[in-house]
Motif scaffolding. Structure first.
Motif, PDB file in Angstrom:
ATOM      1  N   UNK A 197       0.637  -0.972  -0.130  1.00 35.54           N
ATOM      2  CA  UNK A 197      -0.233   0.116  -0.266  1.00 35.54           C
ATOM      3  C   UNK A 197       1.157   1.546  -0.369  1.00 35.54           C
ATOM      4  N   UNK A 198       2.102   0.983   0.632  1.00 41.04           N
ATOM      5  CA  UNK A 198       2.872   2.198   0.403  1.00 41.04           C
ATOM      6  C   UNK A 198       2.946   3.354  -0.751  1.00 41.04           C
ATOM      7  N   UNK A 199       2.789   1.862  -2.174  1.00 45.02           N
ATOM      8  CA  UNK A 199       3.005   2.976  -3.525  1.00 45.02           C
ATOM      9  C   UNK A 199       1.910   3.620  -3.553  1.00 45.02           C
ATOM     10  N   UNK A 200       0.472   3.985  -3.040  1.00 45.18           N
ATOM     11  CA  UNK A 200      -0.245   4.152  -3.120  1.00 45.18           C
ATOM     12  C   UNK A 200      -0.854   4.971  -2.276  1.00 45.18           C
ATOM     13  N   UNK A 201       0.095   5.158  -1.735  1.00 47.38           N
ATOM     14  CA  UNK A 201      -0.654   6.031   0.495  1.00 47.38           C
ATOM     15  C   UNK A 201      -1.407   7.026   0.423  1.00 47.38           C
ATOM     16  N   UNK A 202      -1.010   8.082  -0.547  1.00 49.02           N
ATOM     17  CA  UNK A 202      -1.933   9.084  -0.630  1.00 49.02           C
ATOM     18  C   UNK A 202      -3.446   9.051  -1.272  1.00 49.02           C
ATOM     19  N   UNK A 203      -3.708   7.537  -1.591  1.00 46.49           N
ATOM     20  CA  UNK A 203      -5.427   7.424  -2.414  1.00 46.49           C
ATOM     21  C   UNK A 203      -5.527   6.512  -1.270  1.00 46.49           C
ATOM     22  N   UNK A 204      -4.988   6.117   0.027  1.00 43.86           N
ATOM     23  CA  UNK A 204      -6.364   4.875   0.528  1.00 43.86           C
ATOM     24  C   UNK A 204      -6.336   5.748   1.499  1.00 43.86           C
ATOM     25  N   UNK A 205      -8.001   5.534   1.630  1.00 44.02           N
ATOM     26  CA  UNK A 205      -9.199   5.735   3.102  1.00 44.02           C
ATOM     27  C   UNK A 205      -8.661   6.252   3.702  1.00 44.02           C
ATOM     28  N   UNK A 206      -9.256   7.508   4.458  1.00 46.09           N
ATOM     29  CA  UNK A 206      -8.755   7.857   6.596  1.00 46.09           C
ATOM     30  C   UNK A 206      -8.743   6.312   7.399  1.00 46.09           C
ATOM     31  N   UNK A 207     -10.073   6.081   6.579  1.00 46.17           N
ATOM     32  CA  UNK A 207     -10.364   4.711   7.864  1.00 46.17           C
ATOM     33  C   UNK A 207     -10.023   3.457   6.694  1.00 46.17           C
ATOM     34  N   UNK A 208      -9.652   3.049   7.552  1.00 45.92           N
ATOM     35  CA  UNK A 208      -8.777   1.087   6.848  1.00 45.92           C
ATOM     36  C   UNK A 208      -8.139   0.832   8.025  1.00 45.92           C
ATOM     37  N   UNK A 209      -7.866  -1.213   8.277  1.00 43.77           N
ATOM     38  CA  UNK A 209      -7.147  -1.729   9.153  1.00 43.77           C
ATOM     39  C   UNK A 209      -6.136  -2.004   8.158  1.00 43.77           C
ATOM     40  N   UNK A 210      -4.731  -1.189   9.116  1.00 46.55           N
ATOM     41  CA  UNK A 210      -3.249  -1.646   8.118  1.00 46.55           C
ATOM     42  C   UNK A 210      -3.079  -2.851   9.268  1.00 46.55           C
ATOM     43  N   UNK A 211      -2.278  -3.944   8.308  1.00 46.32           N
ATOM     44  CA  UNK A 211      -1.827  -5.498   9.071  1.00 46.32           C
ATOM     45  C   UNK A 211      -0.413  -5.391   7.952  1.00 46.32           C
ATOM     46  N   UNK A 212       0.283  -5.811   8.792  1.00 47.70           N
ATOM     47  CA  UNK A 212       2.016  -5.816   9.029  1.00 47.70           C
ATOM     48  C   UNK A 212       2.090  -7.347   9.333  1.00 47.70           C
ATOM     49  N   UNK A 213       2.712  -7.708   8.224  1.00 51.44           N
ATOM     50  CA  UNK A 213       2.959  -9.119   8.385  1.00 51.44           C
ATOM     51  C   UNK A 213       5.185  -9.358   8.300  1.00 51.44           C
ATOM     52  N   UNK A 214       5.168 -10.466   9.609  1.00 53.14           N
ATOM     53  CA  UNK A 214       6.211 -10.491   9.735  1.00 53.14           C
ATOM     54  C   UNK A 214       6.510 -11.361   9.778  1.00 53.14           C
ATOM     55  N   UNK A 215       8.145 -12.703   9.357  1.00 55.10           N
ATOM     56  CA  UNK A 215       8.235 -14.130   9.662  1.00 55.10           C
ATOM     57  C   UNK A 215       9.088 -13.780  10.616  1.00 55.10           C
ATOM     58  N   UNK A 216       9.104 -15.403  11.574  1.00 57.05           N
ATOM     59  CA  UNK A 216       9.456 -15.176  12.287  1.00 57.05           C
ATOM     60  C   UNK A 216      10.022 -16.660  12.530  1.00 57.05           C
ATOM     61  N   UNK A 217      10.845 -17.961  12.417  1.00 57.96           N
ATOM     62  CA  UNK A 217      10.969 -19.123  12.611  1.00 57.96           C
ATOM     63  C   UNK A 217      10.424 -20.008  11.764  1.00 57.96           C
ATOM     64  N   UNK A 218      10.769 -20.715  10.382  1.00 58.52           N
ATOM     65  CA  UNK A 218       9.955 -21.615  10.150  1.00 58.52           C
ATOM     66  C   UNK A 218       8.770 -20.598   9.083  1.00 58.52           C
ATOM     67  N   UNK A 219       7.919 -21.426   9.790  1.00 51.46           N
ATOM     68  CA  UNK A 219       6.495 -20.739   8.973  1.00 51.46           C
ATOM     69  C   UNK A 219       5.478 -19.853  10.672  1.00 51.46           C
ATOM     70  N   UNK A 220       6.332 -19.106  11.056  1.00 47.91           N
ATOM     71  CA  UNK A 220       5.805 -18.354  12.286  1.00 47.91           C
ATOM     72  C   UNK A 220       5.977 -17.002  11.842  1.00 47.91           C
ATOM     73  N   UNK A 221       4.705 -16.517  12.263  1.00 44.59           N
ATOM     74  CA  UNK A 221       4.480 -15.104  12.332  1.00 44.59           C
ATOM     75  C   UNK A 221       3.891 -13.989  12.437  1.00 44.59           C
ATOM     76  N   UNK A 222       4.042 -13.130  12.598  1.00 48.68           N
ATOM     77  CA  UNK A 222       3.544 -11.971  13.583  1.00 48.68           C
ATOM     78  C   UNK A 222       3.112 -11.105  12.525  1.00 48.68           C
TER      79      UNK A 222
END
Length: 159
Positions: free
Chosen positions: A110-135
């Protein structure tokens, strides 16, 4: 608008990531917008596949990397966008029709179109842990998304 609220979830497998997203998909309403950030291979498309399942979408859901937008039909339309290859952030592809339409929009990179995103939204940041673990860190901008995140938190309190 109130300050954004954050919610953190941990998954131990691809299946758990999809189950978390499926719970979100059961709660979506027309006009909902979810943005997904994370490195390549973090699980953005995996999350979208689970969300689609929660929206009663059958069939293959994959990344729209080269098409920018893929549309799927279930209980509600799902608009899955991958805007990584957008050359001009101000390029008008009619995003408002998706963001404020009758379906649910998921935006990867979404950072590629940040100016066009609606103010109300849910941002989800996904990071990898070990193996298939995710935060997965959900940031709810707006009361609607706080309600969704609270419901998910209650549903997945064991994670």
């Amino acid at each position: 608008m109130r300050d954004a609220q954050t919610y953190t979830f941990h998954t131990r497998s691809m299946q758990e990531t999809q189950e978390l997203a499926e719970s979100v998909g059961r709660l979506v309403e027309p006009g909902d917008v979810f943005t997904l950030t994370g490195d390549l291979g973090a699980g953005k498309t995996t999350f979208t596949q689970g969300l689609a399942r929660g929206m009663d979408i059958s069939g293959v859901v994959n990344s729209p990397t080269f098409t920018i937008i893929k549309e799927y039909m279930g209980r509600l339309p799902l608009y899955h966008m991958d805007v990584y290859r957008m050359e001009d952030e101000l390029e008008d592809l009619g995003f408002d029709e998706y963001f404020y339409g009758d379906g649910v929009t998921v935006v990867e990179w979404p950072q590629m179109i940040a100016e066009q995103l609606p103010a109300e939204r849910c941002e989800i940041a996904i990071t990898r842990g070990e193996g298939d673990e995710r935060t997965l860190i959900f940031t709810a901008y707006g009361r609607r998304y706080e309600i969704v995140c609270e419901a998910i938190k209650n549903d997945h309190s064991g994670n």
